[in-house]
Write a protein that holds these residues in place. Structure first.
Motif, PDB file in Angstrom:
ATOM      1  N   ALA A 250      10.575  21.675  57.237  1.00  0.00           N
ATOM      2  CA  ALA A 250       9.452  22.544  56.843  1.00  0.00           C
ATOM      3  C   ALA A 250       9.732  23.959  57.338  1.00  0.00           C
ATOM      4  N   LEU A 251      10.698  24.596  56.679  1.00  0.00           N
ATOM      5  CA  LEU A 251      11.184  25.921  57.072  1.00  0.00           C
ATOM      6  C   LEU A 251      11.453  26.734  55.824  1.00  0.00           C
ATOM      7  N   GLN A 252      10.948  27.964  55.820  1.00  0.00           N
ATOM      8  CA  GLN A 252      11.146  28.843  54.671  1.00  0.00           C
ATOM      9  C   GLN A 252      11.670  30.197  55.133  1.00  0.00           C
ATOM     10  N   PRO A 253      12.897  30.568  54.676  1.00  0.00           N
ATOM     11  CA  PRO A 253      13.810  29.799  53.832  1.00  0.00           C
ATOM     12  C   PRO A 253      14.554  28.748  54.652  1.00  0.00           C
ATOM     13  N   LEU A 278      20.972  31.463  57.557  1.00  0.00           N
ATOM     14  CA  LEU A 278      20.570  32.233  58.736  1.00  0.00           C
ATOM     15  C   LEU A 278      19.290  31.679  59.345  1.00  0.00           C
ATOM     16  N   ALA A 279      18.332  31.337  58.503  1.00  0.00           N
ATOM     17  CA  ALA A 279      17.080  30.778  59.010  1.00  0.00           C
ATOM     18  C   ALA A 279      17.343  29.487  59.773  1.00  0.00           C
ATOM     19  N   ALA A 280      18.193  28.618  59.221  1.00  0.00           N
ATOM     20  CA  ALA A 280      18.529  27.376  59.901  1.00  0.00           C
ATOM     21  C   ALA A 280      19.377  27.625  61.151  1.00  0.00           C
ATOM     22  N   TRP A 281      20.208  28.643  61.096  1.00  0.00           N
ATOM     23  CA  TRP A 281      21.023  29.010  62.269  1.00  0.00           C
ATOM     24  C   TRP A 281      20.123  29.416  63.432  1.00  0.00           C
ATOM     25  N   TRP A 282      19.175  30.297  63.167  1.00  0.00           N
ATOM     26  CA  TRP A 282      18.297  30.792  64.232  1.00  0.00           C
ATOM     27  C   TRP A 282      17.424  29.684  64.802  1.00  0.00           C
ATOM     28  N   THR A 283      16.908  28.825  63.948  1.00  0.00           N
ATOM     29  CA  THR A 283      15.883  27.875  64.397  1.00  0.00           C
ATOM     30  C   THR A 283      16.431  26.511  64.799  1.00  0.00           C
ATOM     31  N   ALA A 316       6.925  26.450  58.431  1.00  0.00           N
ATOM     32  CA  ALA A 316       7.314  27.509  59.366  1.00  0.00           C
ATOM     33  C   ALA A 316       8.078  28.562  58.572  1.00  0.00           C
ATOM     34  N   GLU A 317       7.654  29.817  58.703  1.00  0.00           N
ATOM     35  CA  GLU A 317       8.282  30.881  57.922  1.00  0.00           C
ATOM     36  C   GLU A 317       8.974  31.895  58.834  1.00  0.00           C
ATOM     37  N   ILE A 318      10.174  32.278  58.424  1.00  0.00           N
ATOM     38  CA  ILE A 318      10.934  33.299  59.139  1.00  0.00           C
ATOM     39  C   ILE A 318      10.445  34.673  58.704  1.00  0.00           C
ATOM     40  N   VAL A 319      10.226  35.538  59.683  1.00  0.00           N
ATOM     41  CA  VAL A 319       9.802  36.912  59.425  1.00  0.00           C
ATOM     42  C   VAL A 319      10.831  37.855  60.039  1.00  0.00           C
ATOM     43  N   LEU A 320      11.289  38.817  59.257  1.00  0.00           N
ATOM     44  CA  LEU A 320      12.193  39.854  59.756  1.00  0.00           C
ATOM     45  C   LEU A 320      11.397  41.134  59.980  1.00  0.00           C
ATOM     46  N   VAL A 321      11.634  41.789  61.112  1.00  0.00           N
ATOM     47  CA  VAL A 321      10.882  42.996  61.452  1.00  0.00           C
ATOM     48  C   VAL A 321      11.831  44.068  61.954  1.00  0.00           C
ATOM     49  N   ALA A 332      10.388  41.317  55.770  1.00  0.00           N
ATOM     50  CA  ALA A 332      10.434  40.169  54.857  1.00  0.00           C
ATOM     51  C   ALA A 332       9.747  38.982  55.511  1.00  0.00           C
ATOM     52  N   VAL A 333       9.099  38.169  54.673  1.00  0.00           N
ATOM     53  CA  VAL A 333       8.445  36.944  55.133  1.00  0.00           C
ATOM     54  C   VAL A 333       8.856  35.809  54.203  1.00  0.00           C
ATOM     55  N   GLY A 334       9.608  34.844  54.718  1.00  0.00           N
ATOM     56  CA  GLY A 334       9.958  33.672  53.927  1.00  0.00           C
ATOM     57  C   GLY A 334      11.095  33.869  52.948  1.00  0.00           C
ATOM     58  N   GLU A 335      11.225  35.036  52.372  1.00  0.00           N
ATOM     59  CA  GLU A 335      12.313  35.351  51.452  1.00  0.00           C
ATOM     60  C   GLU A 335      13.070  36.530  52.049  1.00  0.00           C
ATOM     61  N   LEU A 336      14.343  36.323  52.393  1.00  0.00           N
ATOM     62  CA  LEU A 336      15.098  37.323  53.149  1.00  0.00           C
ATOM     63  C   LEU A 336      16.186  37.942  52.282  1.00  0.00           C
ATOM     64  N   SER A 337      15.975  39.162  51.852  1.00  0.00           N
ATOM     65  CA  SER A 337      16.999  39.851  51.085  1.00  0.00           C
ATOM     66  C   SER A 337      18.123  40.301  52.011  1.00  0.00           C
ATOM     67  N   LEU A 338      19.286  40.561  51.436  1.00  0.00           N
ATOM     68  CA  LEU A 338      20.415  41.035  52.231  1.00  0.00           C
ATOM     69  C   LEU A 338      20.079  42.358  52.907  1.00  0.00           C
ATOM     70  N   GLU A 339      19.388  43.241  52.190  1.00  0.00           N
ATOM     71  CA  GLU A 339      19.002  44.526  52.779  1.00  0.00           C
ATOM     72  C   GLU A 339      18.093  44.319  53.987  1.00  0.00           C
ATOM     73  N   ALA A 340      17.140  43.403  53.885  1.00  0.00           N
ATOM     74  CA  ALA A 340      16.237  43.144  55.010  1.00  0.00           C
ATOM     75  C   ALA A 340      17.000  42.566  56.195  1.00  0.00           C
TER      76      ALA A 340
END
Length: 370
Positions: A250-253, A278-283, A316-321, A332-340
């Protein structure tokens, strides 16, 4: 490969997946590495250092003297010396009985009797014993990353090797995901892991399974083939060589990620798409690497949110700040572009039981830069 590889009807909560993955995982034994090889590894216990410098040394080139013998000396009233002063080069030990170093212009040795043309204070031109490294200091605290400035201290102390914990990681790339595989391997090396990369001969379960060798690694990563497409066979391969503990997080992405074991070695299947990996790597992966290396908790920064973050309950959603004027600005929230991903200063997770955070809420974010 047929469509037999399916996601389960319900996704495994992220916290439960992490807890299951960490079961039975402990820190690897320390190894002694040359300083250059120890860079970015996680420090293990090391003996305390001796003082550096060991004794008072000259900080500048000049004459070594005793300050109390120079009271009243000036260019108008030169002070004659009974004997020629000792010349010392920067870094040389200060002779016994001396506590200062005067430069060439402050001492006249051209005549039959040397003369001092200036006063001095104790410690002038001197690097005191222990001023660079105090006795008992550690090169780096156990559990902390070995960074370049720690190697500077180690070399100054005369060390050639350091005790570190360096987990062995095997990265298996399923053909078609080389870009993501390279990203994961580079991230692993930056995290202090000893990494070996291998590309499976094909995308079929037999080829992938043949690459899942856990005999010489502490953590096994498989990149790609985790979805339900007709050519996705990684989960089937993992099940044939070991055990699938959970497929579908239950992780997005990253919801097609999976966890398992081959023999007693933990295994994580990361999706082939870079943002999901990346999301799976971090979490999922970093918690295992931290446990294996005995790493101290990752640094977080607590700042208010510039605007609210809305999240769907149950995932659970990944947020980039990025940091802007002492606030976290959401990229970005849940959808992580390369630029983000490139712009982000930090990341955080909105847990599956939360609907998000209101604007102005103080949140902890994991830093992506030193």
């Amino acid at each position: 490969m047929t469509s037999s590889q399916r996601l389960p009807a319900s996704l495994t909560p992220l916290d439960a997946a992490v807890a299951t993955l960490l079961g039975g995982v402990g820190a690897v034994a320390p190894v002694e590495l040359a300083l250059a090889d120890a860079l970015y590894c996680i420090a293990a216990e090391t003996p305390p250092l001796k003082a550096c410098p060991r004794r008072d040394t000259a900080a500048v080139d000049g004459y070594a003297l005793c300050a109390r013998d120079l009271v009243g000396a000036s260019s108008y009233s030169p002070l004659p010396l009974p004997a020629a002063p000792v010349w010392v080069e920067a870094g040389e030990a200060i002779p016994d009985g001396c506590d200062c170093v005067l430069d060439l212009d402050s001492v006249d040795v051209s005549g039959p009797m040397p003369q001092v043309l200036a006063e001095a204070i104790p410690g002038q031109g001197v690097r005191r014993a222990g001023s660079d490294i105090a006795a008992g200091r550690l090169v780096v605290e156990p559990g902390e990353r070995v960074l370049p400035h720690a190697l500077l201290m180690a070399r100054a102390a005369g060390l050639e090797r350091l005790n570190v914990r360096r987990p062995r990681l095997r990265v298996v790339n399923v053909p078609g995901g080389q870009v993501t595989s390279d990203l994961v391997a580079e991230s692993a090396r930056a995290a202090g892991a000893a990494t070996v990369s291998f590309t499976a001969a094909g995308r079929d379960a037999g080829s992938i399974g043949a690459a899942l060798d856990s005999s010489s690694c502490d953590l096994l990563l498989i990149i790609g083939g985790s979805g339900v497409g007709r050519t996705d066979a990684t989960i089937t391969a993992l099940a044939s060589r070991g055990e699938v503990l959970a497929h579908g997080i239950a992780l997005q992405p990253g919801r097609t990620a999976a966890i398992g074991r081959v023999d007693k070695t933990p295994a994580v299947v990361l999706p082939g798409a870079s943002d999901q990996a990346l999301a799976a790597w971090w979490t999922l992966v970093l918690p295992v690497l931290d446990r294996l290396s005995g790493r101290c908790p990752h640094r977080t920064v607590n700042l208010p949110l510039a605007r609210k973050i809305a999240s769907q309950v149950g995932i659970a959603e990944i947020v980039l700040v990025e940091r802007k004027q002492d606030t976290w600005s959401t990229l970005a929230v849940g959808e992580l572009s390369l630029e983000a991903i490139v712009r982000a200063d930090a990341w955080l997770v909105v847990s599956g039981g939360s609907e998000g955070f209101a604007a102005g809420s103080l949140v902890d974010a994991y830093m992506l830069r030193e």
